[in-house]
Design a protein around this motif. Structure first.
Motif, PDB file in Angstrom:
ATOM      1  N   TRP A  36     -93.666 -62.399  32.631  1.00  0.00           N
ATOM      2  CA  TRP A  36     -92.913 -62.352  33.887  1.00  0.00           C
ATOM      3  C   TRP A  36     -92.935 -63.749  34.486  1.00  0.00           C
ATOM      4  CZ3 TRP A  36     -90.102 -58.572  36.242  1.00  0.00           C
ATOM      5  CH2 TRP A  36     -90.151 -57.310  35.652  1.00  0.00           C
ATOM      6  N   PHE A  37     -91.865 -64.115  35.197  1.00  0.00           N
ATOM      7  CA  PHE A  37     -91.812 -65.442  35.804  1.00  0.00           C
ATOM      8  C   PHE A  37     -91.351 -65.385  37.254  1.00  0.00           C
ATOM      9  CE2 PHE A  37     -87.580 -64.805  33.981  1.00  0.00           C
ATOM     10  CZ  PHE A  37     -86.745 -65.222  35.008  1.00  0.00           C
ATOM     11  N   LEU A  38     -91.699 -66.430  37.979  1.00  0.00           N
ATOM     12  CA  LEU A  38     -91.211 -66.674  39.340  1.00  0.00           C
ATOM     13  C   LEU A  38     -90.792 -68.133  39.367  1.00  0.00           C
ATOM     14  CD1 LEU A  38     -92.735 -65.652  42.695  1.00  0.00           C
ATOM     15  CD2 LEU A  38     -92.064 -67.997  42.306  1.00  0.00           C
ATOM     16  N   ARG A  39     -89.549 -68.386  39.796  1.00  0.00           N
ATOM     17  CA  ARG A  39     -89.047 -69.754  39.846  1.00  0.00           C
ATOM     18  C   ARG A  39     -88.023 -69.895  40.964  1.00  0.00           C
ATOM     19  NH1 ARG A  39     -85.190 -69.721  34.434  1.00  0.00           N
ATOM     20  NH2 ARG A  39     -83.573 -68.400  35.338  1.00  0.00           N
ATOM     21  N   ARG A  40     -87.817 -71.147  41.377  1.00  0.00           N
ATOM     22  CA  ARG A  40     -86.801 -71.442  42.388  1.00  0.00           C
ATOM     23  C   ARG A  40     -85.444 -71.503  41.686  1.00  0.00           C
ATOM     24  NH1 ARG A  40     -86.962 -73.420  47.596  1.00  0.00           N
ATOM     25  NH2 ARG A  40     -89.142 -73.963  47.409  1.00  0.00           N
ATOM     26  N   ALA A  41     -84.467 -70.843  42.274  1.00  0.00           N
ATOM     27  CA  ALA A  41     -83.103 -70.840  41.741  1.00  0.00           C
ATOM     28  C   ALA A  41     -82.379 -72.110  42.185  1.00  0.00           C
ATOM     29  CB  ALA A  41     -82.352 -69.606  42.234  1.00  0.00           C
ATOM     30  N   SER A  42     -81.274 -72.404  41.563  1.00  0.00           N
ATOM     31  CA  SER A  42     -80.504 -73.608  41.890  1.00  0.00           C
ATOM     32  C   SER A  42     -79.973 -73.585  43.326  1.00  0.00           C
ATOM     33  CB  SER A  42     -79.353 -73.791  40.903  1.00  0.00           C
ATOM     34  OG  SER A  42     -78.487 -72.676  40.950  1.00  0.00           O
ATOM     35  N   ASP A  43     -79.830 -72.390  43.908  1.00  0.00           N
ATOM     36  CA  ASP A  43     -79.338 -72.288  45.295  1.00  0.00           C
ATOM     37  C   ASP A  43     -80.464 -72.296  46.333  1.00  0.00           C
ATOM     38  OD1 ASP A  43     -80.466 -69.758  45.046  1.00  0.00           O
ATOM     39  OD2 ASP A  43     -78.590 -68.670  45.368  1.00  0.00           O
ATOM     40  N   GLY A  44     -81.718 -72.520  45.880  1.00  0.00           N
ATOM     41  CA  GLY A  44     -82.854 -72.579  46.793  1.00  0.00           C
ATOM     42  C   GLY A  44     -83.564 -71.258  47.004  1.00  0.00           C
ATOM     43  N   ARG A  45     -82.979 -70.168  46.520  1.00  0.00           N
ATOM     44  CA  ARG A  45     -83.645 -68.871  46.624  1.00  0.00           C
ATOM     45  C   ARG A  45     -84.705 -68.792  45.526  1.00  0.00           C
ATOM     46  NH1 ARG A  45     -79.557 -64.297  46.628  1.00  0.00           N
ATOM     47  NH2 ARG A  45     -81.124 -63.217  47.842  1.00  0.00           N
ATOM     48  N   VAL A  58     -83.314 -62.692  34.696  1.00  0.00           N
ATOM     49  CA  VAL A  58     -83.599 -62.583  36.130  1.00  0.00           C
ATOM     50  C   VAL A  58     -83.376 -61.139  36.562  1.00  0.00           C
ATOM     51  CG1 VAL A  58     -82.925 -63.333  38.446  1.00  0.00           C
ATOM     52  CG2 VAL A  58     -82.961 -64.980  36.546  1.00  0.00           C
ATOM     53  N   ARG A  59     -84.399 -60.547  37.168  1.00  0.00           N
ATOM     54  CA  ARG A  59     -84.338 -59.157  37.615  1.00  0.00           C
ATOM     55  C   ARG A  59     -84.081 -59.038  39.106  1.00  0.00           C
ATOM     56  NH1 ARG A  59     -86.939 -55.914  33.531  1.00  0.00           N
ATOM     57  NH2 ARG A  59     -86.380 -56.974  31.606  1.00  0.00           N
ATOM     58  N   GLU A  60     -84.588 -60.007  39.891  1.00  0.00           N
ATOM     59  CA  GLU A  60     -84.425 -59.971  41.347  1.00  0.00           C
ATOM     60  C   GLU A  60     -84.336 -61.391  41.879  1.00  0.00           C
ATOM     61  OE1 GLU A  60     -87.539 -57.833  43.357  1.00  0.00           O
ATOM     62  OE2 GLU A  60     -87.476 -56.187  41.911  1.00  0.00           O
ATOM     63  N   THR A  61     -83.641 -61.545  42.995  1.00  0.00           N
ATOM     64  CA  THR A  61     -83.561 -62.820  43.711  1.00  0.00           C
ATOM     65  C   THR A  61     -83.956 -62.567  45.163  1.00  0.00           C
ATOM     66  OG1 THR A  61     -81.749 -63.497  42.266  1.00  0.00           O
ATOM     67  CG2 THR A  61     -82.063 -64.762  44.275  1.00  0.00           C
ATOM     68  N   HIS A  62     -84.778 -63.469  45.710  1.00  0.00           N
ATOM     69  CA  HIS A  62     -85.295 -63.317  47.073  1.00  0.00           C
ATOM     70  C   HIS A  62     -85.047 -64.580  47.878  1.00  0.00           C
ATOM     71  CE1 HIS A  62     -87.433 -59.578  46.086  1.00  0.00           C
ATOM     72  NE2 HIS A  62     -87.544 -60.134  44.904  1.00  0.00           N
ATOM     73  N   ASP A  63     -84.908 -64.411  49.186  1.00  0.00           N
ATOM     74  CA  ASP A  63     -84.640 -65.542  50.072  1.00  0.00           C
ATOM     75  C   ASP A  63     -85.861 -66.418  50.307  1.00  0.00           C
ATOM     76  OD1 ASP A  63     -81.959 -64.862  50.407  1.00  0.00           O
ATOM     77  OD2 ASP A  63     -82.395 -63.569  52.119  1.00  0.00           O
ATOM     78  N   THR A  64     -87.065 -65.821  50.223  1.00  0.00           N
ATOM     79  CA  THR A  64     -88.280 -66.581  50.523  1.00  0.00           C
ATOM     80  C   THR A  64     -89.275 -66.506  49.374  1.00  0.00           C
ATOM     81  OG1 THR A  64     -89.469 -64.733  51.537  1.00  0.00           O
ATOM     82  CG2 THR A  64     -88.030 -66.063  52.995  1.00  0.00           C
ATOM     83  N   ALA A  68     -90.606 -63.140  47.126  1.00  0.00           N
ATOM     84  CA  ALA A  68     -90.606 -63.174  45.669  1.00  0.00           C
ATOM     85  C   ALA A  68     -92.010 -62.959  45.113  1.00  0.00           C
ATOM     86  CB  ALA A  68     -90.031 -64.491  45.173  1.00  0.00           C
ATOM     87  N   CYS A  69     -93.004 -63.582  45.730  1.00  0.00           N
ATOM     88  CA  CYS A  69     -94.393 -63.408  45.286  1.00  0.00           C
ATOM     89  C   CYS A  69     -94.827 -61.950  45.419  1.00  0.00           C
ATOM     90  CB  CYS A  69     -95.325 -64.312  46.089  1.00  0.00           C
ATOM     91  SG  CYS A  69     -95.211 -66.059  45.676  1.00  0.00           S
ATOM     92  N   ARG A  70     -94.480 -61.335  46.527  1.00  0.00           N
ATOM     93  CA  ARG A  70     -94.851 -59.938  46.747  1.00  0.00           C
ATOM     94  C   ARG A  70     -94.144 -59.012  45.753  1.00  0.00           C
ATOM     95  NH1 ARG A  70     -98.001 -59.368  50.936  1.00  0.00           N
ATOM     96  NH2 ARG A  70     -98.261 -61.168  52.301  1.00  0.00           N
TER      97      ARG A  70
END
Length: 83
Positions: A36-45, A58-64, A68-70
């Motif tokens: 599993w990964f967590l990374r910053r998207a090109s749009d800052g999300r 990519v399964r989900e995109t989060h604003d903060t 995303a960590c949670r």
């Protein structure tokens, strides 16, 4: 919660270090076959998802970063992240 806190919480739960990758905090060399990964998207999300056979799904995109960590904690442990 930020990526540093998430790494500490996940490792404290006994999760294998190869089960996840957190951009800039917990990265693999060489890459395991899946994680599993967590990374910053090109749009800052922030994106979470599954890396399998050379493909980031990519399964989900989060604003903060916190959200995303949670979400990644929930995906990996089946439990809400600690407050």
């Amino acid at each position: 919660m930020d990526r540093h806190e998430l790494r500490n919480v996940l490792l404290h739960t006994g999760l294998s270090p190869e089960a996840f990758e957190l951009e800039g905090v917990h990265e693999h060399v060489p890459l395991p076959p899946d994680f599993w990964f967590l990374r910053r998207a090109s749009d800052g999300r922030w994106e979470i998802g599954l890396y399998e056979r050379g493909v980031h799904d990519v399964r989900e995109t989060h604003d903060t970063e916190d959200a995303a960590c949670r979400a990644l904690h929930q995906a990996l442990t089946g439990r809400p992240a600690p407050s």
